[in-house]
Design a protein around this motif. Structure first.
Motif: not given
Length: 283
Positions: A47-55
């Motif tokens: 979940s955190i990786a997916g969020y960071l990826d979209r930033l």
């Protein structure tokens, strides 16, 4: 570009930027999104990786800021970032700069949705790694995916499968020039008229009119890698496996039992030797 929908991670549209020159930096040569990049990670880390990826690049991804935008506390985030580092998705670095004649450190966190091993990170951050760009076929496939998603972002830009295929090549040029998915979607959907009579023609016109310029070649920068957990560089002669120093990986040996007992004994002796203040007794 298909993106897995992680229920724990909100959309990153309102995430703050770091100070200019700081924050997130995307590693080069990443494979386009498939929605399965982080399938091998635990749910929280995915979940955190997916969020960071979209930033976007330059976003503030310090632990304190992430804790304000994600449903995790600072300790949980610190642990998750350490695990993402060990899995090859991020590295923390610093480089010296001079501002107004004064030396200072600039800090970045490189993020890669494509997991990299230590050898790749070490060579890249030393300015020595040959960057392998994604294949044109993969970029076109990713471009097709983001075009297909435009209709979910705004129904006025709903495209058919054939229209997505016809526009795929033009959209791929955006990503070849360094545009992120968020930048692409923003360019296509910002300031839409109340009614879009022909979504295909409208998107095609914007793809051509707003195409980003070719990026200027940049000399490779050299960075000093620091531990993801403690932000300290590796000790002389040591390495940062998985972006973590030996101590933060759990490899630093603890004190021997006799040394712990001796230290505790010295502390007790010091405390007993302190004069009493007499506070709380009768005068």
């Amino acid at each position: 570009m298909a993106v897995a929908q992680f229920s724990a991670a909100p959309r990153p549209s309102a995430h703050p930027k770091a100070n200019p020159g700081y924050g997130k930096k995307s590693a080069p040569g990443q494979e386009p999104r498939t929605g399965r990049e982080f399938a091998g990670l635990p749910a929280r880390e995915a979940s955190i990786a997916g969020y960071l990826d979209r930033l976007d690049d330059g976003s503030d991804i310090s632990i304190k800021t992430l804790a304000k935008h994600l449903p995790y506390g600072q300790c949980a985030l610190a642990t998750a970032l350490n695990r993402l580092s060990a899995a090859g998705h991020l590295r923390r670095v610093r480089r010296p700069v001079t501002v107004d004649g004064n030396p200072r450190w600039v800090w970045h966190t490189f993020f890669s949705r494509t997991a990299r091993d230590d050898a790749w990170w070490d060579a890249f951050l030393a300015g020595e790694a040959p960057v392998t760009e994604p294949s044109p076929e993969a970029v076109r496939s990713a471009a097709y995916g983001v075009l297909a998603r435009l209709g979910r972002v705004d129904p006025r830009l709903t495209l058919s499968a054939g229209e997505c295929g016809a526009l795929e090549e033009s959209a791929a040029q955006w990503f070849a020039r360094g545009a992120s998915e968020a930048q692409f979607v923003q360019a296509m959907t910002a300031g839409l008229p109340e009614r879009v009579a022909h979504a295909y023609g409208f998107v095609r016109a914007r793809l051509l009119a707003k195409l980003p310029p070719e990026p200027l070649p940049q000399p490779p920068a050299r960075y000093e890698v620091v531990c993801t957990a403690c932000a300290e560089p590796a000790a002389e002669g040591a390495s940062l496996r998985g972006g973590l120093c030996e101590g933060c990986r759990g490899g630093r040996p603890g004190l021997a039992v006799d040394r712990v007992h001796a230290h505790a004994g010295r502390l007790r002796t010091v405390l007993r030797a302190r004069p009493r203040t007499g506070r709380g007794t009768d005068a």
